[in-house]
Design an enzyme around this catalytic site. Structure first.
Site, short mmCIF file in Angstrom:
data_model
loop_
_atom_site.label_atom_id
_atom_site.label_comp_id
_atom_site.label_asym_id
_atom_site.label_seq_id
_atom_site.Cartn_x
_atom_site.Cartn_y
_atom_site.Cartn_z
N LYS A 93 0.96 -1.18 -0.14
CA LYS A 93 -0.15 -0.03 -0.43
C LYS A 93 0.93 0.94 0.34
O LYS A 93 1.50 1.75 0.89
CB LYS A 93 -0.66 0.32 0.88
CG LYS A 93 -1.74 -1.16 1.24
CD LYS A 93 -2.86 -1.63 2.42
CE LYS A 93 -1.99 -1.64 4.15
NZ LYS A 93 -2.93 -1.31 5.24
N THR B 259 -9.68 9.76 8.84
CA THR B 259 -9.22 8.03 7.74
C THR B 259 -8.91 6.46 8.69
O THR B 259 -7.94 5.46 8.62
CB THR B 259 -7.62 8.44 7.32
OG1 THR B 259 -6.87 8.34 7.96
CG2 THR B 259 -8.25 9.37 5.53
N GLY C 222 -9.06 3.53 10.37
CA GLY C 222 -9.29 2.23 10.14
C GLY C 222 -8.71 1.93 8.41
O GLY C 222 -9.54 0.96 8.50
N THR C 223 -8.45 2.35 7.90
CA THR C 223 -8.55 2.41 6.13
C THR C 223 -8.34 1.28 6.63
O THR C 223 -8.57 0.13 5.59
CB THR C 223 -6.96 3.91 5.73
OG1 THR C 223 -8.06 4.62 5.94
CG2 THR C 223 -6.90 3.48 4.37
N GLY C 224 -6.39 0.93 6.93
CA GLY C 224 -5.91 -0.59 6.10
C GLY C 224 -7.28 -1.76 6.87
O GLY C 224 -6.92 -2.59 6.36
N CYS C 225 -7.42 -1.34 8.16
CA CYS C 225 -8.72 -2.63 8.69
C CYS C 225 -9.84 -3.08 7.66
O CYS C 225 -10.35 -3.74 7.38
CB CYS C 225 -9.12 -2.15 9.81
SG CYS C 225 -7.79 -1.92 11.67
#
Length: 264
Positions: free
Chosen positions: A176, A207, A209-212
């Site tokens: 990412k 932003t 919580g983007t990865g989860c």
């Protein structure tokens, strides 16, 4: 006759503020039409300002939750998130070693606020035991550097980083590139096939919580029968909308909007 939806299991930490972790995973799964289930590996005291504390669950509690769900209900995909310690990483890797369903590993090591969520001594277990179970692993650039020692300074470095992560055994890696300048570009690679996913940037700092959310969306689409490139593309589209609609909450960084497709 009512049909049972596809089933996805998240193994991760609980975010008391509701923006990341287990809570983000289950919201994402509901939004994408699958039945979400959970194994809680850790509990955090967390809000928009950061992580005030976290407590791991015993390995036997993690193992019991997993067996309870998998042996009775079954799963089409599994997503892992915050596992914190070597014992928890090894426990989950052992459980997933014989799992036939797709596995998405989000190698969570630090929160959006910079709080450490993975003990340094757990990295070897992630590299040697957890990553080999992964259908897809989804590291950001900081996690790539932690896992491989490679610093990605520009987009041209991402292919080398993907190769280095693949050496630990996952089938696919999604590097990412959101922390680089320019477009938000992510590279999906399996050693032979390369796919790029790009999106614009938004003037929105909310932003959390983007990865989860991205990892859970990938797992959800895999459970719905998509192949890996198609699942990642659909997940990228979903999370881009969630980032665009992220909203303020508390005094710090607010969450992405998992329900953005349902709001007028």
């Amino acid at each position: 006759m009512v049909q049972t939806p596809a089933r996805v299991l998240t193994i991760a930490g609980s975010d008391s503020g509701g923006g990341a972790g287990i809570q983000a995973d289950l919201k994402t799964m509901l939004a994408l039409g699958v039945h979400g289930m959970s194994v809680i590996a850790a509990v955090t005291a967390q809000n928009s300002l950061g992580v005030q504390g976290y407590w791991e669950l015993p390995a036997e509690a993690v193992r019991a939750q997993y067996r309870s769900v998998v042996d009775d209900i079954g799963v089409q995909a599994v997503k892992t998130g915050m596992l914190a310690s070597p014992v928890l990483v090894e426990t989950v890797a052992e459980l997933l070693a014989d799992q036939q369903a797709a596995v998405v590993v989000d190698p969570v090591s630090v929160s959006k606020h910079g709080d450490a969520l993975l003990a340094e001594e757990a990295l070897d277990a992630v590299r040697g035991k957890l990553l080999p179970t992964a259908t897809v692993v989804t590291p950001n650039l900081f996690e790539v550097q932690q896992l491989t020692g490679l610093e990605v300074r520009e987009e041209a470095d991402m292919r080398k980083a993907a190769d280095a992560v693949l050496a630990y055994g996952p089938k696919w890696v999604l590097v990412k590139g959101g922390h680089l300048k320019g477009e938000a570009a992510d590279l999906l690679f399996d050693g032979s096939h390369e796919f790029w996913f790009r999106s614009g940037r938004f003037d929105n700092r909310h932003t959390h919580g983007t990865g989860c959310t991205l990892a859970s969306a990938i797992a959800s689409y895999l459970a719905l029968g998509r192949d890996v490139p198609s699942a990642v593309g659909a997940a990228k589209e979903y999370v881009t909308g969630a980032i665009r609609e992220g909203f303020p909450l508390g005094a710090g960084i607010g969450p992405v909007d998992h329900g953005w497709r349902f709001r007028g």
